[in-house]
Design an enzyme around this catalytic site. Sequence first.
Site, PDB file in Angstrom:
ATOM      1  N   LYS A  47      37.118  53.464  50.216  1.00  0.00           N
ATOM      2  CA  LYS A  47      37.785  52.453  49.396  1.00  0.00           C
ATOM      3  C   LYS A  47      38.311  51.374  50.341  1.00  0.00           C
ATOM      4  O   LYS A  47      38.748  51.678  51.459  1.00  0.00           O
ATOM      5  CB  LYS A  47      38.950  53.126  48.638  1.00  0.00           C
ATOM      6  CG  LYS A  47      39.831  52.181  47.864  1.00  0.00           C
ATOM      7  CD  LYS A  47      39.169  51.668  46.617  1.00  0.00           C
ATOM      8  CE  LYS A  47      39.986  50.564  45.956  1.00  0.00           C
ATOM      9  NZ  LYS A  47      39.229  49.809  44.959  1.00  0.00           N
ATOM     10  N   SER A  72      39.925  45.886  37.081  1.00  0.00           N
ATOM     11  CA  SER A  72      40.915  45.146  37.852  1.00  0.00           C
ATOM     12  C   SER A  72      41.807  46.196  38.502  1.00  0.00           C
ATOM     13  O   SER A  72      42.956  46.387  38.121  1.00  0.00           O
ATOM     14  CB  SER A  72      41.729  44.213  36.957  1.00  0.00           C
ATOM     15  OG  SER A  72      42.607  43.460  37.771  1.00  0.00           O
ATOM     16  N   MET A  73      41.215  46.905  39.451  1.00  0.00           N
ATOM     17  CA  MET A  73      41.916  48.035  40.069  1.00  0.00           C
ATOM     18  C   MET A  73      43.073  47.556  40.957  1.00  0.00           C
ATOM     19  O   MET A  73      44.126  48.184  40.989  1.00  0.00           O
ATOM     20  CB  MET A  73      40.945  48.857  40.926  1.00  0.00           C
ATOM     21  CG  MET A  73      39.704  49.368  40.195  1.00  0.00           C
ATOM     22  SD  MET A  73      40.085  50.390  38.787  1.00  0.00           S
ATOM     23  CE  MET A  73      40.585  51.882  39.585  1.00  0.00           C
ATOM     24  N   ASN A 127      35.769  43.335  53.390  1.00  0.00           N
ATOM     25  CA  ASN A 127      35.638  42.896  51.992  1.00  0.00           C
ATOM     26  C   ASN A 127      36.235  41.492  51.845  1.00  0.00           C
ATOM     27  O   ASN A 127      37.447  41.319  51.910  1.00  0.00           O
ATOM     28  CB  ASN A 127      36.380  43.929  51.122  1.00  0.00           C
ATOM     29  CG  ASN A 127      36.220  43.670  49.646  1.00  0.00           C
ATOM     30  OD1 ASN A 127      35.709  42.632  49.237  1.00  0.00           O
ATOM     31  ND2 ASN A 127      36.671  44.610  48.832  1.00  0.00           N
ATOM     32  N   CYS A 130      37.349  40.772  46.920  1.00  0.00           N
ATOM     33  CA  CYS A 130      38.031  41.506  45.840  1.00  0.00           C
ATOM     34  C   CYS A 130      38.663  40.503  44.869  1.00  0.00           C
ATOM     35  O   CYS A 130      39.529  39.725  45.268  1.00  0.00           O
ATOM     36  CB  CYS A 130      39.100  42.442  46.400  1.00  0.00           C
ATOM     37  SG  CYS A 130      40.039  43.209  45.048  1.00  0.00           S
ATOM     38  N   GLY A 253      24.298  46.923  39.939  1.00  0.00           N
ATOM     39  CA  GLY A 253      23.344  47.313  38.902  1.00  0.00           C
ATOM     40  C   GLY A 253      22.390  48.420  39.282  1.00  0.00           C
ATOM     41  O   GLY A 253      21.315  48.549  38.694  1.00  0.00           O
ATOM     42  N   THR A 275      29.326  51.397  39.704  1.00  0.00           N
ATOM     43  CA  THR A 275      29.584  51.736  38.291  1.00  0.00           C
ATOM     44  C   THR A 275      28.874  53.030  37.880  1.00  0.00           C
ATOM     45  O   THR A 275      29.460  53.899  37.230  1.00  0.00           O
ATOM     46  CB  THR A 275      29.135  50.565  37.388  1.00  0.00           C
ATOM     47  OG1 THR A 275      29.935  49.424  37.712  1.00  0.00           O
ATOM     48  CG2 THR A 275      29.311  50.885  35.914  1.00  0.00           C
TER      49      THR A 275
END
Length: 314
Positions: A47, A72-73, A127, A130, A253, A275
Amino acid sequence: MKKIDISSNINGIKLTSCIMNASGVLCCTEKELSEIMMSSSGAVVTKSCTMIPREGNLEPRYFKWNMGSINSMGLPNLGIDFYLNFLEKKKPKKPFFLSISGLSIEENYQLIRKANLSPNINAIELNLSCPNLIEKKDQGLLGYDFYKTSDFLDNLFKFYKKPLGVKLPPYFEDFHIKKMAFILNQFPICFVTCINSLPNGLFIDINHETTVIHPKKGFGGIGGSIIKPFALANIRKFYIYLRKDISIIGCGGICSGKDVFEHILCGASAVQVGTQFFQEGIQVFDRLKKEFISILRKKNYFSIENFKGQLNVI
Ligand code: SIN
């Protein structure tokens, strides 16, 4: 029967399978990371972490429908020390990518300095994309600020010498991809992960006439099969514009072996699953591997090098 090899090489980092988890999904806690370590995922990606642990945004903050997800973590994570300690304690037998996402450029430097001291990290995935930080309400994503990104990379490569990749937001114009690739090509970037979720999506529950998630008035990052065409377009264009030694990790995807094939055909050297991993759990890696191998077998390919980047235009 000839063996089909789905291993990959991300700029010298060897993966026994080109399919791995995406940062953000089921890779926060010791239990989740240990499961990925034991699975057929080609790597362990953490993470995105910050200097101190974060609870993240208020719930509900994730929703899935048949074509995708909205989240929207807000970067819930256990803090960089936890991930570095996990690595030292467990010593995974597969590549370990530490994803970092500081709340400011200064925090990113601190995170990178800390990671620099850890001998066992295979690479940092920085990252830059975000979309869910309430604290950064009035600032855009770093990945959309070309000047700041360039300046930031310039400073960080003055002291950081180990492998580092960047996770980018989706771009929608050829011009923007060309410009970002031009910047990245000037630095010893090891890989580019594209794409993070599509920022600022909105999904609605018409029965209750409400948003489906709470933070940011219901706006969040869109992931899942609905974003695959944008992922493929970004992979393809970065593949064309980036230096050939910068590997691309496709993300967006991936639900089936066919999706893995498409990402690699566009130029990805590996793929990340987000996902669909959340939806299906750890067995997703075995299933995708099986489906992908079966496609390669039918096409008479024996390794991803047989078709990587070889998309034809009709
Ligand atoms: C989040 O924690 O809000 C998601 C992380 C990301 O999209 O980079």
